[in-house]
Design an enzyme around this catalytic site. Structure first.
Site, PDB file in Angstrom:
ATOM      1  N   ASP A 452       0.842  -1.204   0.000  1.00  0.00           N
ATOM      2  CA  ASP A 452       0.000   0.000   0.000  1.00  0.00           C
ATOM      3  C   ASP A 452       0.876   1.252   0.000  1.00  0.00           C
ATOM      4  OD1 ASP A 452       0.970  -0.332   2.548  1.00  0.00           O
ATOM      5  OD2 ASP A 452      -0.955  -0.042   3.562  1.00  0.00           O
ATOM      6  N   GLU A 453       1.621   1.425  -1.113  1.00  0.00           N
ATOM      7  CA  GLU A 453       2.506   2.574  -1.250  1.00  0.00           C
ATOM      8  C   GLU A 453       2.596   2.932  -2.727  1.00  0.00           C
ATOM      9  OE1 GLU A 453       6.518   4.221   0.908  1.00  0.00           O
ATOM     10  OE2 GLU A 453       5.660   2.307   1.452  1.00  0.00           O
ATOM     11  N   ASP A 460      14.433   7.735  -3.590  1.00  0.00           N
ATOM     12  CA  ASP A 460      14.704   6.553  -4.401  1.00  0.00           C
ATOM     13  C   ASP A 460      15.000   6.945  -5.841  1.00  0.00           C
ATOM     14  OD1 ASP A 460      12.736   6.087  -2.180  1.00  0.00           O
ATOM     15  OD2 ASP A 460      13.100   3.993  -2.672  1.00  0.00           O
ATOM     16  N   TRP A 528      16.154  13.689  -0.587  1.00  0.00           N
ATOM     17  CA  TRP A 528      14.889  13.397  -1.245  1.00  0.00           C
ATOM     18  C   TRP A 528      14.533  14.595  -2.148  1.00  0.00           C
ATOM     19  CZ3 TRP A 528      16.629  10.081   1.969  1.00  0.00           C
ATOM     20  CH2 TRP A 528      16.066   8.828   2.122  1.00  0.00           C
ATOM     21  N   GLU A 744      14.348  -3.813  -0.168  1.00  0.00           N
ATOM     22  CA  GLU A 744      14.308  -2.523   0.515  1.00  0.00           C
ATOM     23  C   GLU A 744      15.347  -2.447   1.633  1.00  0.00           C
ATOM     24  OE1 GLU A 744      10.992   0.418   2.604  1.00  0.00           O
ATOM     25  OE2 GLU A 744      10.494  -1.678   2.229  1.00  0.00           O
ATOM     26  N   HIS A 765      12.544  -3.054  -4.418  1.00  0.00           N
ATOM     27  CA  HIS A 765      12.789  -1.682  -3.990  1.00  0.00           C
ATOM     28  C   HIS A 765      14.156  -1.305  -4.547  1.00  0.00           C
ATOM     29  CE1 HIS A 765      10.259   0.468  -0.975  1.00  0.00           C
ATOM     30  NE2 HIS A 765      11.275   1.317  -0.921  1.00  0.00           N
TER      31      HIS A 765
END
Length: 885
Positions: A452-453, A460, A528, A744, A765
């Protein structure tokens, strides 16, 4: 004779209906006699015969094949044809085939329409059309929310899925243009549109209040433009004359999957044969048509198919199909079950305790349910996608593997890079990173494709950007992402959200209110938000497109100006970034013993370093673009940040206050070191690695630069050791544990096969797959140069190692095919280098060589750092290295 090929407009071959705020033309020249282009000429016309010329550059010596901007003003709904002529330094010349690009149109007659049903119902819309003749040309301009599939006379239009794709629907709505000339006939035709929830209307986000973030009603707008031989034109718009019915889609969701009841299918609903009994008229819907804009998104297509490898009978009595590869897409299957049978699929990444497992998906259900109507037919989902390797199946009486296909979906980009080494585990790692890119480059560079993302996390995206741009042809893909980012920045005063589109900000506003100042806003974390500067500069280096850099300079400038404002208002004008929330070295192992996701490196240390980095990149971009005042201002600002950084984070004796691996590689990478104390930082890094028994402890910030820094400071053997470590933590640990994508966490799966964490643990990921950039650039030796972007000039500088027998890199650069390979042959290293036309390479030695041969010609011995200059051609280079003490 010279060939001119790969003609692209804004990095897309023959684009139709794309948003083109500016036009950049590019091409590749091959098979030329000479070494470089002497002159080139570009012509643009309204017709294939070039009798109606729009633009003619004339023969010029300053035309770049990487980026030629003709500066023409484009008209709506117009196809432009273009071609290139070029000659080289030996008088060879050639002319390209004809390419084209076509603009979209502003819809003026169409209305937004919806079905007058309950908002939960996902409708079918249809329009009967009678054409007076066979069209000579026809275009469908359409936007359907949340997602749509369009049909003419029963046939799906185009080969893309999940349009109009994912962006912030509050800021803009994408219109797709389809050439439907061949779909239409004289007389009766039918245009049909099926709508689903998608990102717009469905549940999306990983905290509460995740649904209805943009809207709660499926609706659509379109115009069909038909052109006849006599010059007349007809427009069929969406309006209240369209008819509606309920679709067989009972539910659809990006996270949860889809339920399709084929018993509710309406025969021939999208053809002229349809009986419209039970259909009702559409009604208008209030939507802001000013948000409509020509598309930026590349098509999401079914790129490849994966056959299942086996059926597993689990200890729980389950039937689980193993596709052998984690992928993103869906499963198509042949339904042969009787009417009323419910067939169900559950999708997961890994088995646990020899049973199907999906708890690491959190609240995402990832299911597909199909109710058979008794007809033998191939079945696929329509409005969702899954991240999976394993599929639990119920409802099928006898599972035949030939009746199942794994369909891989991602944005359509050419594969440009391949690497093959003598180490099969390293090759598997390279493959895993590529599959991570395939799985996460579905319109947005997401973090993961399954739980749920599935959001466009900026951290990333920037970490993996260089690797991605070696693997695939990415400029048009990132162009859309950066366009989305700039729109978000415009609403945030230049700040950059953690994810683009800013779904977290949307959720935050719903949960706490738009005026809330108490809770942390999901914007502005170092490493980010710096995607706004790092990605544009990376793309410029890889592709040499100054026009695109000019477009994206706004992202860069807005971000660094925002941080400067924070510095002035909240950090005492200190020239440091010492405020706000930061992910910093996310998921680093140096803080893992405390069970923290945040690394041990001070987040303000990382933030201040990235403040310097982003300002420096913006200064470089300003210099390229001729923005002299900006260049001076940002260069001066970077100098002040560096001085403040050194003052804040070093002792008078040159000891860095932060002694983590990430802190040490960060200052070495960026040169944030007092004069005369570089060796001290190198020694500290080497000691840290020795204390950790040559294992990394880095996270999202440190990992991508650790191996490059080690190599540049003269310790490539340590970089190889980190790459080749087979125990935890390391890349090959994942390979040994059966990974087929990048995890991840370094320990996403424990040595006993158990998932280490279910709260935040994805097995697809791609961020740590950034190690592949090091393999391209250092093991393979292929190094782009900032002062000659787009590989007009490049460096071949392979670092060999006794633990690897061979490495071959092949890269389809913007100038043509580059090959850099090496292999051990007894006491020699044999290098093969291919340099494309109109480029120049420097083959630089990384060790002293006592013997050197170039194409069998013996040369004088060469020292480390010396180079051979190579122009167009293929070269065989033999080096016998001097023995090291």
């Amino acid at each position: 004779m010279m060939n001119i090929e790969c003609l692209r407009t804004n990095h897309i071959e023959n684009p139709i209906g794309y948003y083109m705020p500016s036009v950049s033309l590019s091409w590749i020249v091959t098979k030329a006699k000479g070494n470089y282009v002497d002159k080139a000429r570009v012509k643009i016309a309204y017709d294939k015969e070039f009798s109606n010329i729009v633009y003619d550059s004339g023969e010029r010596s300053d035309i770049s094949s990487l980026d030629f901007n003709p500066g023409i003003k484009l008209q709506e709904q117009t196809r432009y044809y273009w071609k290139v002529w070029a000659s080289d330094n030996e008088g060879d010349s050639g002319e390209s085939n004809i390419a084209y690009f076509e603009t979209s149109v502003t819809m003026k007659k169409a209305k937004w329409i919806k079905a007058p049903f309950n908002k939960k119902i996902q409708p079918l819309l249809r329009k009967s059309i009678n054409l007076s003749g066979k069209p000579v040309s026809a275009r469908l301009y359409i936007c359907g929310l949340g997602v749509y599939e369009a049909y003419i006379n029963g046939n799906k239009i185009g080969d893309e899925y999940l349009a109009p794709y994912y962006n912030d629907y509050n800021l803009w709505l994408q219109v797709q243009t389809y050439d439907v000339t061949d779909n239409l006939i004289k007389g009766n035709n039918c245009l049909g549109v099926m709508l689903g929830n998608g990102w717009y209307k469905g549940r999306f986000g990983f905290i509460d209040k995740m649904d209805k973030l943009y809207g709660d009603t499926c609706h659509m707008i379109c115009e069909l433009h038909v052109f006849y031989k006599d010059g007349s034109k007809e427009i069929i718009p969406s309006d209240e004359s369209w008819m509606c019915a309920e679709s067989p889609v009972i539910e659809s969701s990006i996270y949860d999957g889809e339920i399709w009841d084929s018993r509710k299918e309406i025969p021939d609903w999208n053809t002229v044969k349809c009986n419209e009994e039970g259909f009702v008229h559409a009604v208008t819907y209030k939507e802001n048509s000013k948000l409509l804009k020509s598309r930026f998104s590349l098509p999401v297509r079914a790129i490849e198919q994966i056959s299942p490898v086996k059926v597993i009978d689990t200890v729980a009595g389950e039937k689980v199909i193993d596709f052998g590869q984690e992928m993103t897409g869906w499963v198509e299957f042949l339904c042969e079950e009787k009417k009323g049978t419910k067939i169900s699929f559950w999708f997961g990444e890994i088995l646990q305790n020899k049973k199907f497992y999906n708890k690491n998906l959190r609240t995402a259900k990832q299911e597909y349910h199909y109710y058979s109507n008794g007809t033998k037919t191939w079945v696929r989902p329509h409005f969702t996608f899954y991240g999976f390797r394993y599929v639990k199946v119920t409802g099928i009486s006898k599972i035949k593997l030939d009746n199942f296909k794994g369909v891989v979906l991602h944005s359509d980009m050419d594969k440009t890079g391949t690497i093959e080494t003598s180490n099969e585990k390293v090759n598997k790692l390279i493959s895993n990173a590529l599959w991570g890119q395939k799985g996460n480059f579905l319109d947005v560079p997401t973090d993961c494709p399954q739980r749920d993302e599935r959001m466009g996390w900026t951290g990333d995206a920037q970490v993996f950007c260089k690797t991605a741009s070696f693997n695939m042809y990415t400029p048009a893909f990132y162009r859309k992402f950066l366009f989305d980012m700039k729109l978000e920045q415009d609403t945030l005063g230049g700040n950059v959200p953690h994810v683009v589109p800013d779904i977290l900000g949307q959720i935050n506003d719903i949960k706490f209110g738009k005026d809330d100042t108490e809770h942390q806003k999901p914007h502005g974390s170092c490493a980010w938000a710096d995607a706004s500067t790092i990605i544009p500069w990376t793309l410029y280096n890889m592709y040499g497109d100054k026009t695109m850099l000019m477009e994206q300079y706004g992202n860069m400038k807005a971000w660094v100006d925002h941080v400067r404002k924070v510095d002035k208002e909240k950090c005492g004008n200190s020239y440091l970034w010492m405020d706000g929330f930061h992910f910093a070295d996310w998921l680093a192992l140096d803080n893992y013993r405390k069970k923290e996701s945040y690394g041990a490196t001070d987040p303000y240390f990382v933030a201040s370093a990235y403040y310097y980095y982003s300002v420096s990149l913006t200064a470089k971009a300003a210099a390229v673009l001729g923005k002299t005042n900006d260049e001076k201002r940002y260069t001066n600002l970077a100098t002040k940040i560096k001085k403040a950084f050194i003052r804040e984070f070093y002792t008078s004796t040159g000891r860095l206050a932060q002694q983590t691996q990430t802190a040490l590689v960060l200052v070495l990478w960026l040169g944030l070191i007092p004069d005369g104390f570089r060796k001290r930082q190198i020694d500290a890094l080497l000691k840290n690695l020795k204390d950790e028994k040559d294992h990394l402890t880095t996270g999202f910030v440190g990992t991508p630069i650790l191996n490059p820094v080690l190599t540049e400071i003269g310790h490539p053997e340590l970089a190889y050791t980190l790459l080749l470590n087979e125990e935890y933590p390391g890349w090959l640990y994942e390979v040994n544990m059966g990974a087929t994508t990048i995890w991840e966490r370094w320990n996403s799966v424990l040595p006993n096969g158990k998932i280490s964490d279910t709260g935040m643990n994805s097995l697809n990921h791609y961020a740590y797959g950034s190690i592949v950039e090091w393999i391209y650039r250092y093991m393979g030796g292929l190094e782009p140069l900032e002062d000659a972007p787009g590989f007009e000039k490049f460096k071949i500088r392979p670092y060999t190692d006794e633990r690897i027998d061979s490495c071959k890199v092949e890269f389809e650069s913007p100038k043509g095919t580059i090959i850099s390979s090496w292999k051990k042959e007894k006491s020699w290293y044999h290098f093969t280098v291919k340099v494309p036309f109109d480029t120049e390479a420097e083959f630089e030695l990384t060790k002293d060589a006592s013997s050197v041969k170039l194409n069998k010609e013996k040369l004088e011995p060469m020292k480390k750092g010396e180079a051979l200059t190579l122009t167009k051609g293929t070269y065989q280079i033999y080096l016998k290295y001097e023995k090291e003490d």
